[in-house]
Design a protein around this motif. Sequence first.
Motif, short mmCIF file in Angstrom:
data_model
loop_
_atom_site.label_atom_id
_atom_site.label_comp_id
_atom_site.label_asym_id
_atom_site.label_seq_id
_atom_site.Cartn_x
_atom_site.Cartn_y
_atom_site.Cartn_z
N VAL A 17 17.32 63.62 -35.76
CA VAL A 17 16.35 63.15 -36.76
C VAL A 17 15.23 64.27 -37.02
O VAL A 17 15.22 64.68 -38.14
CB VAL A 17 15.70 61.96 -36.34
N ILE A 18 14.94 65.01 -35.91
CA ILE A 18 13.92 66.09 -36.18
C ILE A 18 14.56 67.27 -36.72
O ILE A 18 14.00 67.94 -37.53
CB ILE A 18 13.27 66.16 -34.72
N PHE A 19 15.62 67.44 -36.31
CA PHE A 19 16.33 68.66 -37.00
C PHE A 19 16.35 68.68 -38.25
O PHE A 19 16.44 69.42 -39.28
CB PHE A 19 17.70 69.11 -36.37
N ALA A 21 15.11 66.42 -40.34
CA ALA A 21 13.82 66.40 -41.04
C ALA A 21 13.12 67.65 -41.28
O ALA A 21 12.57 68.21 -42.34
CB ALA A 21 12.77 65.64 -40.19
N MET A 22 13.25 68.53 -40.35
CA MET A 22 12.65 69.83 -40.42
C MET A 22 13.42 70.70 -41.42
O MET A 22 12.63 71.43 -42.18
CB MET A 22 12.95 70.53 -38.86
N THR A 23 14.79 70.72 -41.48
CA THR A 23 15.37 71.53 -42.57
C THR A 23 15.01 71.02 -43.75
O THR A 23 14.73 71.59 -44.80
CB THR A 23 16.99 71.17 -42.25
N ALA A 24 15.02 69.58 -44.06
CA ALA A 24 14.67 68.74 -45.43
C ALA A 24 13.24 69.40 -45.77
O ALA A 24 12.80 69.70 -46.69
CB ALA A 24 14.74 67.63 -45.24
N VAL A 25 12.31 69.42 -44.89
CA VAL A 25 10.83 69.69 -45.04
C VAL A 25 10.91 71.00 -45.41
O VAL A 25 10.15 71.61 -46.25
CB VAL A 25 9.91 69.54 -43.92
N ALA A 26 11.63 72.08 -44.76
CA ALA A 26 11.65 73.42 -45.21
C ALA A 26 12.11 73.70 -46.51
O ALA A 26 11.62 74.28 -47.34
CB ALA A 26 12.37 74.27 -44.12
N ALA A 91 12.49 79.79 -34.88
CA ALA A 91 11.59 78.73 -35.42
C ALA A 91 12.07 77.28 -35.10
O ALA A 91 11.34 76.48 -35.04
CB ALA A 91 11.64 79.07 -36.87
N MET A 92 13.35 77.25 -35.61
CA MET A 92 14.07 75.95 -35.14
C MET A 92 14.04 75.35 -33.55
O MET A 92 13.97 74.23 -33.46
CB MET A 92 15.40 76.06 -35.70
N LEU A 93 14.07 76.64 -32.70
CA LEU A 93 14.23 76.20 -31.20
C LEU A 93 12.80 75.61 -30.87
O LEU A 93 12.40 74.79 -30.07
CB LEU A 93 14.44 77.42 -30.32
N THR A 94 11.76 76.26 -31.58
CA THR A 94 10.32 75.86 -30.98
C THR A 94 9.75 74.47 -31.67
O THR A 94 9.07 73.91 -30.97
CB THR A 94 9.18 76.92 -31.81
N VAL A 95 10.52 73.87 -32.54
CA VAL A 95 10.33 72.63 -32.90
C VAL A 95 10.61 71.26 -31.81
O VAL A 95 9.86 70.59 -31.63
CB VAL A 95 11.25 72.32 -34.10
N ALA A 96 11.40 71.97 -30.86
CA ALA A 96 11.85 71.08 -29.75
C ALA A 96 10.45 70.44 -29.18
O ALA A 96 10.68 69.25 -28.60
CB ALA A 96 12.74 71.77 -28.82
N CYS A 251 10.42 77.32 -41.78
CA CYS A 251 10.47 76.71 -40.37
C CYS A 251 9.33 77.10 -39.94
O CYS A 251 8.55 76.62 -39.26
CB CYS A 251 11.64 76.84 -39.73
N ALA A 252 9.09 78.52 -39.57
CA ALA A 252 8.01 79.16 -38.93
C ALA A 252 6.72 78.73 -39.43
O ALA A 252 5.80 78.54 -38.79
CB ALA A 252 8.14 80.74 -38.94
N MET A 253 6.59 78.38 -40.84
CA MET A 253 5.24 78.16 -41.43
C MET A 253 5.19 76.75 -41.01
O MET A 253 3.96 76.29 -40.54
CB MET A 253 5.63 78.08 -42.94
#
Lengths: 355, 414
Positions: A17-19, A21-26, A91-96, A251-253
Motif C-alpha cells: 500500500v505504502i509503496f 501510494a508513494m509512487t502514485a504520489v510521485a 528515497a524509496m527506502l527512507t519511506v519505510a 520521492c526525495a521531495m
Amino acid sequence: MSPQVLEIVVWVIKVHVIFVAMTAVAALTTLAERKVSAWMQYRHGPNRVGPQGILQPLADGVKFIFKESLVPDGANKWMFRIAPALAAMPAMLTVAVIPFGPDVTLFGVTTPFSITDLDVGVMYILAIGGLSVYGVIVGGWASNSKYSLLGSLRASAQMVSYELSLILAILAVVAVSGTLDLREVVMQQKTLGQWNIFYQPVAFVLFLIAAFAETNRHPFDFAECEPELVSGFHTEYSAMRFALFALGEYCAMIVMSSLAVTLWFGGFSVPFMPEAHWAIGIAAFCAKVTFFLFLFLWVRWTLPRFRFDQLMNLGWKVMLPIALVNLFLTGAVISYAPQLKALWPQVAAVWNGGR
Amino acid sequence: MTSHVFEYTRGGNNEPVPDSDDPVHGKPMLVNMGPQHPATHGVLRLVVELDGETMHSIDPDVGYLHRGKEKTCESLGWHKFFPHTDRLDYVQPLMNNCGYALACEKLAGITVPQRGQDVRVLLMELSRVMAHLIYIGTTSIDLGAVTIFFYAFRMREEIYTILDAYSGHRMNNTYVRIGGVYADVDDTVEALIEKFLAETPARIDEIEKLLSANRIWYDRNRGVGVLSVADCKRWSLSGPNMRGSGLAFDLRKAQPYSGYETYDFDIPVGTVGDAYDRYLVRMEEMRQSIRICRQAIERLKKTKGEDVLVEDRRYVLPPKGAVMSSMEELIAQFKIVSDLRLPKGEAYHAVESSKGELGFYLVSDGTSRPVRCHIRAPGLMNVQAIPVLAKGRLLSDMVAIIGGLDFVMGEVDR
C-alpha cells in the motif's frame, strides 16, 4: 491464522500500500509540477490525457517505457545502468520508517500505519538518505560527458555540504524530543502547542533550505542547471533510466516534506483534535505534506538560481554556524536549565488555551 | 591593442599553461558549448577552457547563421532588401526596416512626412520594448527564473497582436518603405496600442518586483561582467551596454532622426557597468519607450488623414488604384519595381536599436543596385566582449554575461 503469519500478511499489505501510494504520489507530483507552473505562467498545462490532464503521468510512463534507452559510446556500461537505481532507491527506502498515520484498525486488526517503527528512525533516514549522492555522482561520471561530470561534481559537493546543516537541524529536534523514533516524536506533538516548530523554528528554516539543496531542487538545482550544463548529470540518460532519476527526485521531495511534517508540524496529529479518528490523522498528514510539496513547486517557479560558489558560501559560512549555535543553545537549555524544561508543558498549555 | 588585459588570442590565453601533473589544477578541460546549447541564444558556439568551474579562456565562434545579407542587398537592389532587414535582428524587424530606410532616404535626399515619422517612432519604440522583453525573458530563464520568461513573452505577445493588426504579420513585418511607411495606423490599431500602453507599466513593475530586490538575482548579476566606459569605447559597445557603464550616449539624443529631438524622454544610465546595471537600464528604457509611444500616439491623433508616405514618384510606389487607371502611374510603378535608382554617392545612417548603434552604410553608383552595403550590427560588438568579461569567472557567470550583453545571432552573423 497464527499471530506470526498474521503479522507477516499485514506487513506485506502495508509495504504494498505504502509503496504504491508513494509512487502514485510521485507521479502526481510531476503532474502538479506542470500544472502549478502553468497556472503561475498564464498557461493551461497538460490537459489532453484524461479529464484536466489527470492521466498525463500515466502517458508519460508509457512513453518512458517504450523509448529507446541509449547507452552512449565510451560510457561505463554497468555504472551507467546502475546509477538510476542508485538514485531512486534511497528515497524509496527512507519511506519505510515515516509514520503516515496513527494506529489503523481494519477488519479487526490494529496496526501502526507505517512500514516499520524503528527506534532509530531518524538515524536510518539520514544514513540511507546520504546514499542518494551516489546515484548522481556515478551517473554523471559513467556518462563520459563533460556536462554530466560537472553536474555530478557540483551535486555531490552540494549534497555533502548541506547534509551537515540538515543533520544538525534535525539533531536539535531530536534533542528536544529526546528520541530518535519518529512515531514517538509525533506522539509528543499531539496538540498544536506541542509542535516542534514553536520550539525549534530556526532549525526548521535551516532544515527547509537544506532540504531544497538535498533534493537538488530549485534554487539549488546545480546538478541539472539547464542553461549551463544542458541537463547536468542526466544529460545522457533517456527513457526509463531518466524517469528513475526523476522518480528519485520526487520521492526525495515527498520524504523531505514528510520529515518536515513529522519533526516540526505534529505529523499525523490534528490540531485541536487529539483523539481524532485514524482516517482524519492520515488526511491531516497528507494535507500537511501537500503544502510542503506545493512549497517546493512554488519556490522553483518563482526564484532565480544561485551560483555555485554562492551556494557553497551559504552552506558553509551561514547555515552551518547557525545550525551549530542553534544546537549548542538547545543543548545548553536542556542540560543546564531543567526547570526551564519543566516549564515547557505550561507554555504549551498557554498555547492551547489551558487545554 | 596594447593593454594586456584585452589581449586575446584564439584558442588560448597568455597565462602559463597549467602543469598537467599538478594535482590541484591538472589540465584544463575544453568544453564545447553550442551551437546547440540552451544558453547561447541561437547558434553561437563557445569553446570554453575550464579549470574546475573557472573559465580560463572562452572563444566565441560566430557565423553559423551567416546568410550573406550584405551581398544579398548588393545583388537584389534597394527596395527588395527590406524583407531581408527584418531577418537581421529578428526580435525587432521594424527597427531594422527603419534603419535601412533612413539610410536610403539620406542617399536619396528625401524627407518623410511628419505623420510618417511619427508612425515610425511609434513602431521603433514598440520594437525596442519587444526586444528588451526578449532580453529580460531569456536572461531570466538562463538564470533560473523561468516564470519571468512567460511574463515577458506574454507582454511581447500583445505587441505582436498590435503588429498583426497593423501589418497582417506578427514577425517580419516589412512595413517601412523608402519615403515613409506602407500603411497608416488606423483607429483599431491605435486602440490596441493605447490599451497596451496603459497596461504595460504595471507589468514591468511586476517583473521588477520579482527580480530587482531579489537577493539571488542581485548576487548573480552584481559585479558580473563589469565594463568601464573606456572598455566600451575600445570594444565598440554601444546602446544599453554602454549606458549601463555610465555614459549617457543615445543616438536618439546625440544624432536625432525621425524627429526624436521633439520627444520628451530620459536616458537611464548605470554606475557600475555590470550585468545588473544593464538590466536596470533596459527595464527603465522600456518605460521611457512607453513614454515616447504615448507622445507619438497623441501626435497621430492630431494629424489624422495626413500622408505617411512621401509623394515622390522616383522612389515611392503610386497607390494601387491610380496604377489601374493612369498610364503615368503605371509607368512609375513599373520603373520603381524593376529599376529603382538612388543617386550616386554614399550614406551612413545609424539608429539606436535595442542592442546599440545599428548602422547601414550604403554606396551607390547611381544604378539600381548598391555597390556596397555594410551593416554595422551592434550584436557583433557585444559578442566580442564575451571573452574579456568571462575570463577568470565561473562557468555560471557565463550565462549572466551572455544574457546581459544581449545579442541576436541573426544580426551578428547576418
